[in-house]
Design a protein around this motif. Sequence first.
Motif, mmCIF file in Angstrom:
data_model
loop_
_atom_site.group_PDB
_atom_site.id
_atom_site.type_symbol
_atom_site.label_atom_id
_atom_site.label_comp_id
_atom_site.label_asym_id
_atom_site.label_seq_id
_atom_site.Cartn_x
_atom_site.Cartn_y
_atom_site.Cartn_z
ATOM 1 N N GLY A 31 -2.573 -21.285 6.774
ATOM 2 C CA GLY A 31 -2.110 -21.965 5.564
ATOM 3 C C GLY A 31 -3.250 -22.446 4.698
ATOM 4 N N SER A 32 -4.303 -22.968 5.309
ATOM 5 C CA SER A 32 -5.443 -23.445 4.515
ATOM 6 C C SER A 32 -6.172 -22.284 3.856
ATOM 7 N N LYS A 85 2.520 -10.227 3.826
ATOM 8 C CA LYS A 85 3.085 -9.247 2.884
ATOM 9 C C LYS A 85 3.354 -9.888 1.524
ATOM 10 N N LYS A 86 3.817 -11.143 1.523
ATOM 11 C CA LYS A 86 4.024 -11.856 0.264
ATOM 12 C C LYS A 86 2.713 -11.992 -0.507
ATOM 13 N N LEU A 87 1.660 -12.349 0.205
ATOM 14 C CA LEU A 87 0.348 -12.472 -0.443
ATOM 15 C C LEU A 87 -0.107 -11.139 -1.014
ATOM 16 N N GLN A 88 0.156 -10.088 -0.266
ATOM 17 C CA GLN A 88 -0.190 -8.746 -0.740
ATOM 18 C C GLN A 88 0.546 -8.465 -2.048
ATOM 19 N N GLY A 89 1.810 -8.861 -2.101
ATOM 20 C CA GLY A 89 2.605 -8.678 -3.314
ATOM 21 C C GLY A 89 2.094 -9.497 -4.488
ATOM 22 N N MET A 90 1.377 -10.587 -4.193
ATOM 23 C CA MET A 90 0.797 -11.427 -5.239
ATOM 24 C C MET A 90 -0.575 -10.912 -5.689
ATOM 25 N N GLY A 91 -0.989 -9.786 -5.112
ATOM 26 C CA GLY A 91 -2.265 -9.196 -5.508
ATOM 27 C C GLY A 91 -3.469 -9.718 -4.743
ATOM 28 N N LYS A 92 -3.253 -10.465 -3.669
ATOM 29 C CA LYS A 92 -4.362 -10.976 -2.851
ATOM 30 C C LYS A 92 -4.859 -9.870 -1.929
ATOM 31 N N THR A 93 -6.156 -9.725 -1.859
ATOM 32 C CA THR A 93 -6.758 -8.769 -0.942
ATOM 33 C C THR A 93 -6.990 -9.473 0.383
ATOM 34 N N GLN A 94 -6.528 -8.857 1.455
ATOM 35 C CA GLN A 94 -6.661 -9.449 2.784
ATOM 36 C C GLN A 94 -7.322 -8.455 3.729
ATOM 37 N N LYS A 135 5.864 -12.705 13.437
ATOM 38 C CA LYS A 135 6.622 -12.043 12.374
ATOM 39 C C LYS A 135 6.641 -12.898 11.114
ATOM 40 N N GLY A 136 6.687 -14.213 11.257
ATOM 41 C CA GLY A 136 6.623 -15.108 10.103
ATOM 42 C C GLY A 136 5.286 -14.998 9.385
ATOM 43 N N VAL A 137 4.212 -14.943 10.153
ATOM 44 C CA VAL A 137 2.881 -14.770 9.561
ATOM 45 C C VAL A 137 2.808 -13.424 8.858
ATOM 46 N N ALA A 138 3.293 -12.365 9.497
ATOM 47 C CA ALA A 138 3.279 -11.030 8.888
ATOM 48 C C ALA A 138 4.053 -11.025 7.577
ATOM 49 N N HIS A 139 5.201 -11.694 7.550
ATOM 50 C CA HIS A 139 6.008 -11.782 6.328
ATOM 51 C C HIS A 139 5.213 -12.472 5.213
ATOM 52 N N ASN A 140 4.547 -13.572 5.541
ATOM 53 C CA ASN A 140 3.754 -14.284 4.537
ATOM 54 C C ASN A 140 2.551 -13.470 4.066
#
Length: 114
Positions: free
Chosen positions: A14-15, A46-55, A39-44
């Motif tokens: 989260g931080s 994917k959300k970040l990926q959708g926001m254009g964040k590179t991970q 699975k909750g972390v994986a879902h989040n």
Amino acid sequence: MSLSGGQKQRVAIGSAIASEREIIILDEPTSGLDLRHMKGVAHNLKKLQGMGKTQFIISHDLELILESCSHALHIEKGTISDNYPIDDEGEKKLFAFFIKYNQEIVDNQSALCI
């Protein structure tokens, strides 16, 4: 100090997300988490990926990779040895990589036991 290992892991994730950085590097982000929380972390992720964040997710957790990643990048001895999208063909390559990786661990453990 009273948080469990899994709770501490989720706070760390989260931080990293709250930092609002464009690139986020996560090393074994689901260690200590049960399947539901993974699975909750994986879902989040994917959300970040959708926001254009590179991970960049460094993990030995095949299920997490399949749930949250769009590409695989293999680095061996400081060199990129492979890079591919995780599509049907990419999944086959990942499975082969993990089978080889796990066999090397077994072989090395056997060698240590001799």
